[in-house]
Structure formats: structure tokens, C-alpha cells
Design a protein around this motif. Sequence first.
Motif, mmCIF file in Angstrom:
data_model
loop_
_atom_site.group_PDB
_atom_site.id
_atom_site.type_symbol
_atom_site.label_atom_id
_atom_site.label_comp_id
_atom_site.label_asym_id
_atom_site.label_seq_id
_atom_site.Cartn_x
_atom_site.Cartn_y
_atom_site.Cartn_z
ATOM 1 N N PRO A 1 -145.555 76.140 44.812
ATOM 2 C CA PRO A 1 -144.380 75.447 44.304
ATOM 3 C C PRO A 1 -144.356 75.287 42.784
ATOM 4 C CG PRO A 1 -145.954 73.838 45.050
ATOM 5 C CD PRO A 1 -146.573 75.190 45.336
ATOM 6 N N VAL A 2 -145.440 75.675 42.094
ATOM 7 C CA VAL A 2 -145.489 75.510 40.642
ATOM 8 C C VAL A 2 -144.365 76.306 39.980
ATOM 9 C CG1 VAL A 2 -146.935 75.686 38.593
ATOM 10 C CG2 VAL A 2 -147.984 75.262 40.802
ATOM 11 N N SER A 3 -144.003 77.437 40.572
ATOM 12 C CA SER A 3 -142.967 78.291 39.996
ATOM 13 C C SER A 3 -141.618 77.593 39.931
ATOM 14 C CB SER A 3 -142.830 79.574 40.822
ATOM 15 O OG SER A 3 -142.494 79.278 42.164
ATOM 16 N N GLU A 4 -141.439 76.547 40.728
ATOM 17 C CA GLU A 4 -140.165 75.834 40.751
ATOM 18 C C GLU A 4 -140.007 74.862 39.589
ATOM 19 O OE1 GLU A 4 -140.528 74.162 44.636
ATOM 20 O OE2 GLU A 4 -140.773 76.156 45.530
ATOM 21 N N ASN A 5 -141.058 74.736 38.777
ATOM 22 C CA ASN A 5 -141.030 73.823 37.632
ATOM 23 C C ASN A 5 -140.431 74.552 36.418
ATOM 24 O OD1 ASN A 5 -141.787 72.294 35.300
ATOM 25 N ND2 ASN A 5 -143.363 71.261 36.507
ATOM 26 N N ASP A 6 -139.191 74.223 36.077
ATOM 27 C CA ASP A 6 -138.508 74.887 34.962
ATOM 28 C C ASP A 6 -139.214 74.630 33.633
ATOM 29 O OD1 ASP A 6 -136.551 75.973 36.606
ATOM 30 O OD2 ASP A 6 -135.215 74.255 36.383
ATOM 31 N N MET A 7 -139.869 73.477 33.507
ATOM 32 C CA MET A 7 -140.555 73.174 32.245
ATOM 33 C C MET A 7 -141.742 74.111 32.021
ATOM 34 S SD MET A 7 -140.434 69.010 31.950
ATOM 35 C CE MET A 7 -141.145 68.723 33.564
ATOM 36 N N LEU A 8 -142.371 74.554 33.114
ATOM 37 C CA LEU A 8 -143.480 75.493 32.988
ATOM 38 C C LEU A 8 -142.976 76.853 32.491
ATOM 39 C CD1 LEU A 8 -146.426 76.148 33.260
ATOM 40 C CD2 LEU A 8 -146.100 76.503 35.709
ATOM 41 N N ALA A 9 -141.825 77.266 33.005
ATOM 42 C CA ALA A 9 -141.219 78.511 32.518
ATOM 43 C C ALA A 9 -140.881 78.387 31.040
ATOM 44 C CB ALA A 9 -139.967 78.834 33.332
ATOM 45 N N GLU A 10 -140.430 77.210 30.624
ATOM 46 C CA GLU A 10 -140.102 76.989 29.210
ATOM 47 C C GLU A 10 -141.349 77.063 28.339
ATOM 48 O OE1 GLU A 10 -138.052 76.538 25.827
ATOM 49 O OE2 GLU A 10 -137.209 76.880 27.827
ATOM 50 N N VAL A 11 -142.486 76.572 28.839
ATOM 51 C CA VAL A 11 -143.749 76.685 28.098
ATOM 52 C C VAL A 11 -144.077 78.158 27.859
ATOM 53 C CG1 VAL A 11 -146.251 76.399 28.313
ATOM 54 C CG2 VAL A 11 -144.734 74.482 28.823
ATOM 55 N N CYS A 12 -143.910 78.976 28.887
ATOM 56 C CA CYS A 12 -144.178 80.415 28.732
ATOM 57 C C CYS A 12 -143.270 81.027 27.662
ATOM 58 C CB CYS A 12 -143.973 81.139 30.063
ATOM 59 S SG CYS A 12 -145.171 80.710 31.350
ATOM 60 N N ARG A 13 -142.008 80.649 27.678
ATOM 61 C CA ARG A 13 -141.076 81.188 26.683
ATOM 62 C C ARG A 13 -141.445 80.739 25.272
ATOM 63 N NH1 ARG A 13 -137.242 80.377 31.014
ATOM 64 N NH2 ARG A 13 -136.867 78.219 30.354
ATOM 65 N N GLU A 14 -141.841 79.482 25.153
ATOM 66 C CA GLU A 14 -142.178 78.931 23.837
ATOM 67 C C GLU A 14 -143.337 79.674 23.179
ATOM 68 O OE1 GLU A 14 -143.022 74.823 24.209
ATOM 69 O OE2 GLU A 14 -140.931 74.223 24.566
ATOM 70 N N SER B 1 -150.907 66.715 38.326
ATOM 71 C CA SER B 1 -151.597 66.162 37.168
ATOM 72 C C SER B 1 -150.622 65.875 36.031
ATOM 73 C CB SER B 1 -152.669 67.149 36.682
ATOM 74 O OG SER B 1 -153.173 66.760 35.421
ATOM 75 N N SER B 2 -150.842 64.767 35.335
ATOM 76 C CA SER B 2 -149.981 64.412 34.196
ATOM 77 C C SER B 2 -150.170 65.367 33.034
ATOM 78 C CB SER B 2 -150.284 62.974 33.754
ATOM 79 O OG SER B 2 -151.645 62.857 33.343
ATOM 80 N N THR B 3 -151.272 66.107 33.033
ATOM 81 C CA THR B 3 -151.553 67.046 31.936
ATOM 82 C C THR B 3 -151.323 68.500 32.345
ATOM 83 O OG1 THR B 3 -153.909 67.203 32.529
ATOM 84 C CG2 THR B 3 -153.267 65.463 30.969
ATOM 85 N N MET B 4 -150.615 68.704 33.469
ATOM 86 C CA MET B 4 -150.460 70.058 34.001
ATOM 87 C C MET B 4 -149.850 71.024 32.980
ATOM 88 S SD MET B 4 -148.122 72.415 35.497
ATOM 89 C CE MET B 4 -146.774 71.581 36.330
ATOM 90 N N LEU B 5 -148.761 70.643 32.343
ATOM 91 C CA LEU B 5 -148.101 71.546 31.395
ATOM 92 C C LEU B 5 -148.998 71.851 30.203
ATOM 93 C CD1 LEU B 5 -144.451 70.126 31.401
ATOM 94 C CD2 LEU B 5 -145.262 72.235 32.452
ATOM 95 N N ALA B 6 -149.657 70.826 29.692
ATOM 96 C CA ALA B 6 -150.558 71.024 28.550
ATOM 97 C C ALA B 6 -151.744 71.899 28.946
ATOM 98 C CB ALA B 6 -151.045 69.676 28.033
ATOM 99 N N LYS C 1 -150.519 75.517 29.194
ATOM 100 C CA LYS C 1 -150.267 76.042 27.846
ATOM 101 C C LYS C 1 -151.578 76.400 27.155
ATOM 102 C CE LYS C 1 -147.956 75.028 23.468
ATOM 103 N NZ LYS C 1 -147.160 74.041 22.695
ATOM 104 N N ASN C 2 -152.567 75.534 27.266
ATOM 105 C CA ASN C 2 -153.872 75.782 26.662
ATOM 106 C C ASN C 2 -154.526 77.024 27.276
ATOM 107 O OD1 ASN C 2 -156.285 75.087 25.072
ATOM 108 N ND2 ASN C 2 -157.178 74.553 27.057
ATOM 109 N N PHE C 3 -154.411 77.158 28.597
ATOM 110 C CA PHE C 3 -154.967 78.323 29.292
ATOM 111 C C PHE C 3 -154.309 79.618 28.812
ATOM 112 C CE2 PHE C 3 -154.122 81.177 32.972
ATOM 113 C CZ PHE C 3 -155.395 81.702 33.115
#
Length: 343
Positions: free
Chosen positions: A130-143, A106-111, A114-116
Motif C-alpha cells: 500500500p506504500v505506492s498509494e501515498n502521493d507524498m512518497l511519489a512527490e519525494v521521488c520527483r523532488e 512510521s512518522s519518519t517514513m518519508l524522510a 528520501k535518505n535511502f
Amino acid sequence: MKSMGKPTINDVARLAGVSKKTVSRVINRSPLLNGETRAKVEKVIADIGYVPNVQARALALRRNFLVGLIHDNPNAQMVMNVQAGILEAIRDTEFELIVRPIDRGSSTMLADVKNFLERQRLYGVLILPPVSENDMLAEVCREIGCRYVRMGSTTLDTPEHMVASNDSEVVREAINHLISLGHTRIGLIAGPHGFRSARERRKGFEEAVAAAGIKLPRSLIADGNYTFETGLAAADRLLDLSPRPTAIFASNDEMAAASLHAARRRGMNVPDDLSIIGFDDTAIASHIWPPMTTVHWPIISMARSAALKLLADFFGDDLASEEPSMFPSTLIHRASVAPPRRD
């Protein structure tokens, strides 16, 4: 002398002669607390009738007592095993598990994630491949300051933020076992594109074959999606070949079981006519006939360790550094493998 109001955590600490942090560790069942201290604090709690105020503590933490599990995985057994590991880690604590499937395409996956995370105010989250392989998702958690641990088939992050297995290494061992028995025409049912686990397992397969000097045609590699149905279609493609493979390595047990089904439909005997090896060591591998040679993936232990890493700060213990980050998988020998038939 009894307190006039409701007993507080300060009352427990004072009467037990310990710190407030120690009382908190007792309440939350810290695994590193010694039995004598735990018993002393629990006796005081019982004597004065202290009841922890979960809502107040969550407010003070600015986090709920929730551990999240985020996944986009077609393998239901894997998700169930991960849940079992997390629940084992949080048993007898105030923490609960909340599961959130997502669509990694989904194009809104990161958003959405983050909302969740912000809405639920999770104490921490375990992210499956495979979601864990997305570095941007890890960055969202850190943010947003949400603790996270990523699960994978190879190293993805620093030790406190990951648990991983040695997929390519153990698959090399599995293929070398087939080669040692005399198999030179070995089929691969690969996992889905976009999964690091699929890539690591294919890598191990190709490395073992190349090291043995075996040249296999591309037709001996068929794609699957970690489901029985796609495994059945892939096995049929491989068994339609002439000459057909004498052995198949399937990238998970569902597809290995499908390979057995495909062989039986053709009147083939396993392992005399076809050897099969799977990956995961789920219940299906030992329940079918013949029992399946497979790779034991210690997923429940990985999930338990991941949850303890998430809760290390809460317990006030150095659990994150004590919990392992690498969990070696092992080849389990059963009855679905034999030397190739000599006609």
C-alpha cells in the motif's frame, strides 16, 4: 590500428560505424535493438577487448546501476513475485536490484525513504502497495529526481509512473460466478485496512451482491490481514454463524487456503458444503486439494513492465509509452467451487 590505451566506448562506436548511444544500448541489452546491429557492435567489443567502466558511467549519470524495490507488505509471496519480474527485466544488463522494506506507519517514513534514495543514488524505484498509494512518497521521488513506478489495484498516476490491475472488476466477475451457481449467502474475508487492494476487492464484492439484489448482513464480512493466521480466524468467525455461508470469497490465496483448513477442521467438504474463491493465483492455490478457484493477478508481468518503464530513458528507447499500464486479472476456474448443497 589499435588504440594505445584501453579501448573506449568511442573506439567501439567508430569501428562499428554507429553512435555512442547505440553502443550503450548494446551494452545494456536494450530490448528494442535489432539483431544485426547488436551482433556488429558485440563483435567489435570482443575484437578490441573493450570492458565497460561501470563506476565511470555511474559517475557520469550521477546514479548507480541499481533498481530499488520499496515495500511494506505482509505477503512474502507477492514480494518474491515482484522481485522475479524485476530480475527478468534487468537480466543481462548491468543493473542490480536492491530491496528496502519500510514501515508505512512510521512518522519518519518519508524522510527515511528520501535518505535511502539519496544515499543509494538509485536509477529508479518500484513502489509496492500500500506504500505506492501515498502521493507524498511519489512527490519525494520527483523532488530528488528519482524515477519511480507505482504498482496498484487501480489507477494511481500517469501511465509512465504506474502499473495497475482491475481488482474490483474481476472480483465482481468472481462473485457473479458464485451467484450464477445459486449462492446467495456469500462470506467475504476482506484485506487489511489501509490497503487500496483490499478496498477495491471489497468494492467489487459489494457491487456484485447489490446488483443481484442480495442483502447480506454485516456479519458475513470478516477482516483479515492477507496472512494465513488472520484468514483462519476470519473463516472461523464466518463458519460459526448460523446459518453459515455457502461460499467464501477471500481477498488473497493465503486466506482462501486458511478457509479450506477451517472448513476441513469442522468436517466440511469443499466444494459440496462450502465453495471458496481466492485472489492472486499463487502456487498454494493449485497445490492444495481441492485446487482453488482464484483470480490470476499478473504480478510478475506487472513488475517486469514497471522495471522496463524505469529503464526506458537509460536504454534511449520509448519503452515507457510502449509498456502497458493496465494488466487485467482473470478468474481461474478450478475445483473449489460448486452449486450450494440442497438439503
